[in-house]
Design an enzyme around this catalytic site. Structure first.
Site, PDB file in Angstrom:
ATOM      1  N   ILE A 128       0.869  -1.282  -0.641  1.00  0.00           N
ATOM      2  CA  ILE A 128      -0.084   0.422  -0.197  1.00  0.00           C
ATOM      3  C   ILE A 128       0.405   1.183   0.461  1.00  0.00           C
ATOM      4  O   ILE A 128       0.077   2.551  -0.790  1.00  0.00           O
ATOM      5  CB  ILE A 128      -1.561   0.423   1.324  1.00  0.00           C
ATOM      6  CG1 ILE A 128      -2.417   0.936   1.325  1.00  0.00           C
ATOM      7  CG2 ILE A 128      -0.389   0.615   2.280  1.00  0.00           C
ATOM      8  CD1 ILE A 128      -2.753   0.207  -0.627  1.00  0.00           C
TER       9      ILE A 128
ATOM     10  N   ASN B 221      -6.740   1.292  13.967  1.00  0.00           N
ATOM     11  CA  ASN B 221      -7.138   1.004  14.967  1.00  0.00           C
ATOM     12  C   ASN B 221      -8.147   1.649  15.149  1.00  0.00           C
ATOM     13  O   ASN B 221      -7.067   3.459  15.611  1.00  0.00           O
ATOM     14  CB  ASN B 221      -6.667   0.284  15.941  1.00  0.00           C
ATOM     15  CG  ASN B 221      -5.265   0.912  16.318  1.00  0.00           C
ATOM     16  OD1 ASN B 221      -5.647   2.001  17.216  1.00  0.00           O
ATOM     17  ND2 ASN B 221      -4.110   0.102  16.245  1.00  0.00           N
TER      18      ASN B 221
ATOM     19  N   VAL C 178      -0.427  -3.616   8.077  1.00  0.00           N
ATOM     20  CA  VAL C 178      -0.860  -1.915   7.106  1.00  0.00           C
ATOM     21  C   VAL C 178      -0.429  -0.521   7.870  1.00  0.00           C
ATOM     22  O   VAL C 178      -0.206   0.051   7.152  1.00  0.00           O
ATOM     23  CB  VAL C 178      -2.043  -1.179   5.947  1.00  0.00           C
ATOM     24  CG1 VAL C 178      -2.444  -0.465   6.290  1.00  0.00           C
ATOM     25  CG2 VAL C 178      -2.420  -2.838   4.926  1.00  0.00           C
ATOM     26  N   ASP C 179      -1.194  -0.308   9.076  1.00  0.00           N
ATOM     27  CA  ASP C 179      -0.719   0.370   9.797  1.00  0.00           C
ATOM     28  C   ASP C 179       0.494   0.754   9.962  1.00  0.00           C
ATOM     29  O   ASP C 179       1.021   2.117  10.012  1.00  0.00           O
ATOM     30  CB  ASP C 179      -1.601   0.272  10.981  1.00  0.00           C
ATOM     31  CG  ASP C 179      -2.045   1.473  11.952  1.00  0.00           C
ATOM     32  OD1 ASP C 179      -1.746   2.960  11.074  1.00  0.00           O
ATOM     33  OD2 ASP C 179      -2.591   1.463  12.995  1.00  0.00           O
TER      34      ASP C 179
ATOM     35  N   SER D  28      -9.426  -4.859   7.292  1.00  0.00           N
ATOM     36  CA  SER D  28      -9.846  -6.034   8.393  1.00  0.00           C
ATOM     37  C   SER D  28      -9.395  -7.603   8.023  1.00  0.00           C
ATOM     38  O   SER D  28     -10.052  -7.649   9.526  1.00  0.00           O
ATOM     39  CB  SER D  28     -11.881  -6.121   8.570  1.00  0.00           C
ATOM     40  OG  SER D  28     -12.418  -4.950   9.624  1.00  0.00           O
ATOM     41  N   THR D  29      -8.627  -7.819   7.044  1.00  0.00           N
ATOM     42  CA  THR D  29      -8.530  -9.364   6.862  1.00  0.00           C
ATOM     43  C   THR D  29      -7.140  -9.586   7.584  1.00  0.00           C
ATOM     44  O   THR D  29      -7.234 -11.193   7.072  1.00  0.00           O
ATOM     45  CB  THR D  29      -8.279  -9.180   5.375  1.00  0.00           C
ATOM     46  OG1 THR D  29      -7.803  -9.223   4.884  1.00  0.00           O
ATOM     47  CG2 THR D  29      -9.797  -9.250   4.688  1.00  0.00           C
ATOM     48  N   GLY D  30      -6.618  -8.719   8.185  1.00  0.00           N
ATOM     49  CA  GLY D  30      -5.147  -9.353   8.519  1.00  0.00           C
ATOM     50  C   GLY D  30      -5.153  -9.369  10.514  1.00  0.00           C
ATOM     51  O   GLY D  30      -6.430 -10.790  10.245  1.00  0.00           O
TER      52      GLY D  30
ATOM     53  N   TYR E 213      -7.141  -8.709  11.885  1.00  0.00           N
ATOM     54  CA  TYR E 213      -8.994  -8.221  12.742  1.00  0.00           C
ATOM     55  C   TYR E 213      -9.819  -9.816  12.232  1.00  0.00           C
ATOM     56  O   TYR E 213     -10.831  -9.921  12.371  1.00  0.00           O
ATOM     57  CB  TYR E 213      -9.419  -6.908  12.394  1.00  0.00           C
ATOM     58  CG  TYR E 213      -9.186  -5.752  13.459  1.00  0.00           C
ATOM     59  CD1 TYR E 213      -8.382  -6.268  14.324  1.00  0.00           C
ATOM     60  CD2 TYR E 213     -10.001  -4.496  13.084  1.00  0.00           C
ATOM     61  CE1 TYR E 213      -7.886  -5.356  14.821  1.00  0.00           C
ATOM     62  CE2 TYR E 213      -9.296  -2.781  13.868  1.00  0.00           C
ATOM     63  CZ  TYR E 213      -8.404  -3.314  14.670  1.00  0.00           C
ATOM     64  OH  TYR E 213      -8.387  -2.293  15.719  1.00  0.00           O
TER      65      TYR E 213
HETATM   66  N1  AR6 Z   1       0.588  -3.153   1.572  1.00  0.00           N
HETATM   67  C1  AR6 Z   1      -0.986  -3.905   1.968  1.00  0.00           C
HETATM   68  N2  AR6 Z   1      -1.406  -4.847   2.464  1.00  0.00           N
HETATM   69  C2  AR6 Z   1      -0.713  -5.611   3.448  1.00  0.00           C
HETATM   70  C3  AR6 Z   1       0.394  -4.393   4.377  1.00  0.00           C
HETATM   71  C4  AR6 Z   1       0.925  -3.676   3.073  1.00  0.00           C
HETATM   72  N3  AR6 Z   1       2.360  -2.853   3.136  1.00  0.00           N
HETATM   73  N4  AR6 Z   1       1.110  -5.713   5.222  1.00  0.00           N
HETATM   74  C5  AR6 Z   1       0.162  -6.360   4.949  1.00  0.00           C
HETATM   75  N5  AR6 Z   1      -1.313  -6.054   4.230  1.00  0.00           N
HETATM   76  P1  AR6 Z   1      -4.246  -5.762   8.924  1.00  0.00           P
HETATM   77  P2  AR6 Z   1      -6.403  -5.544  10.046  1.00  0.00           P
HETATM   78  C6  AR6 Z   1      -2.920  -7.478   4.258  1.00  0.00           C
HETATM   79  O1  AR6 Z   1      -3.815  -6.104   9.770  1.00  0.00           O
HETATM   80  O2  AR6 Z   1      -6.967  -6.623   9.462  1.00  0.00           O
HETATM   81  C7  AR6 Z   1      -2.840  -3.027  12.800  1.00  0.00           C
HETATM   82  O3  AR6 Z   1      -1.973  -3.418  13.975  1.00  0.00           O
HETATM   83  C8  AR6 Z   1      -2.982  -8.337   5.413  1.00  0.00           C
HETATM   84  O4  AR6 Z   1      -2.691  -9.113   4.713  1.00  0.00           O
HETATM   85  O5  AR6 Z   1      -3.047  -4.728   8.637  1.00  0.00           O
HETATM   86  O6  AR6 Z   1      -7.933  -4.213   9.502  1.00  0.00           O
HETATM   87  C9  AR6 Z   1      -3.724  -1.787  12.981  1.00  0.00           C
HETATM   88  O7  AR6 Z   1      -2.872  -0.624  13.987  1.00  0.00           O
HETATM   89  C10 AR6 Z   1      -4.056  -7.810   5.022  1.00  0.00           C
HETATM   90  O8  AR6 Z   1      -4.775  -8.707   4.717  1.00  0.00           O
HETATM   91  O9  AR6 Z   1      -5.237  -4.512   9.133  1.00  0.00           O
HETATM   92  C11 AR6 Z   1      -5.304  -2.071  13.934  1.00  0.00           C
HETATM   93  O10 AR6 Z   1      -4.852  -2.804  14.902  1.00  0.00           O
HETATM   94  C12 AR6 Z   1      -4.672  -6.826   4.991  1.00  0.00           C
HETATM   95  O11 AR6 Z   1      -3.381  -6.233   4.601  1.00  0.00           O
HETATM   96  C13 AR6 Z   1      -5.264  -3.557  13.589  1.00  0.00           C
HETATM   97  O12 AR6 Z   1      -3.718  -3.889  12.273  1.00  0.00           O
HETATM   98  C14 AR6 Z   1      -5.066  -5.973   6.193  1.00  0.00           C
HETATM   99  O13 AR6 Z   1      -4.107  -6.292   7.719  1.00  0.00           O
HETATM  100  C15 AR6 Z   1      -5.927  -3.635  11.866  1.00  0.00           C
HETATM  101  O14 AR6 Z   1      -6.461  -5.083  11.358  1.00  0.00           O
END
Ligand code: AR6
Length: 187
Positions: free
Chosen positions: A16, A29, A38-39, A129-131, A133
């Site tokens: 991203i 979050n 991602v965050d 939300s797919t990581g 969460y």
């Molecule tokens: N670029 C694109 N997609 C990504 C990247 C990236 N650099 N890194 C991971 N993904 P998540 P959530 C994918 O956990 O589930 C954080 O700690 C990953 O494979 O980033 O909404 C926040 O602070 C997954 O499919 O976000 C919150 O506490 C997707 O991005 C919490 O995680 C989302 O994974 C949010 O959880």
């Protein structure tokens, strides 16, 4: 790339933070103080300014700056995007699956509305939300594609919505959802 009435949806396999769109969406979050996934990647790439911008937003007594299912927008620090739209997706719990689906739909609509209100014609969105969460990817992909497709068929002002998927399997799942949505609606 698939064209809808007023804009296109593109799927890319990638990171991203590398996207050159005017807005990028963070999977944040409620505290907006950073995290993993991602965050973490967005905060690292944007530099400390992004956290400072987030900390300037008002917090409630529990330190929440954005409710689940809602978004907050800041500028983007060192990123090439103009804005980061911090989107708080739902934590998936089977017992409250319908509520989580509604919140996931809502967070996509609000992210697109935020892009429109900041005059961003292009936006990159991760699989919210797919990581951490734990939202099941097949269902999340259907909701994300359906919500964005409907939005682009009923609103002008956004030319490009780019879903950025991190893993090949996630990309394939989003591709299937995009294909299915088009078949379903005859487009
Ligand atoms: N670029 C694109 N997609 C990504 C990247 C990236 N650099 N890194 C991971 N993904 P998540 P959530 C994918 O956990 O589930 C954080 O700690 C990953 O494979 O980033 O909404 C926040 O602070 C997954 O499919 O976000 C919150 O506490 C997707 O991005 C919490 O995680 C989302 O994974 C949010 O959880």
């Amino acid at each position: 790339m698939r064209q809808f009435a007023h804009g296109a949806v593109e799927l890319v396999l990638g990171n991203i933070v590398d996207q050159q769109t005017e807005a990028i969406v963070n999977a944040a979050n409620t505290k907006l103080t950073g995290g993993g996934g991602v965050d973490g990647a967005i905060h690292r790439a944007a530099g400390s300014e992004l956290k400072e911008l987030c900390l300037q937003l008002p917090a409630d007594e529990k330190g929440r700056r954005c409710q689940t299912g809602h978004v907050q927008t800041t500028t983007a620090g060192k990123l090439s995007a103009k804005y980061v739209i911090h989107a708080v997706g739902p934590y998936y719990n089977e017992q409250y699956a319908e509520k989580a689906r509604d919140q996931l739909r809502q967070v996509h609509v609000l992210a697109l509305q935020a892009a429109l209100s900041f005059n961003c014609r292009s936006i990159a969105i991760p699989a919210i939300s797919t990581g951490a969460y734990r939202f099941p990817i097949t269902d999340a992909a259907k909701i994300a594609i359906d919500t964005v497709g409907r939005f682009l068929n009923s609103h002008t002002g956004i030319d490009l919505v780019r879903f950025v998927l991190y893993k090949q399997g996630q990309f394939d799942t989003f591709q299937s959802a995009l294909d299915a949505w088009q078949l379903q609606t005859g487009r």
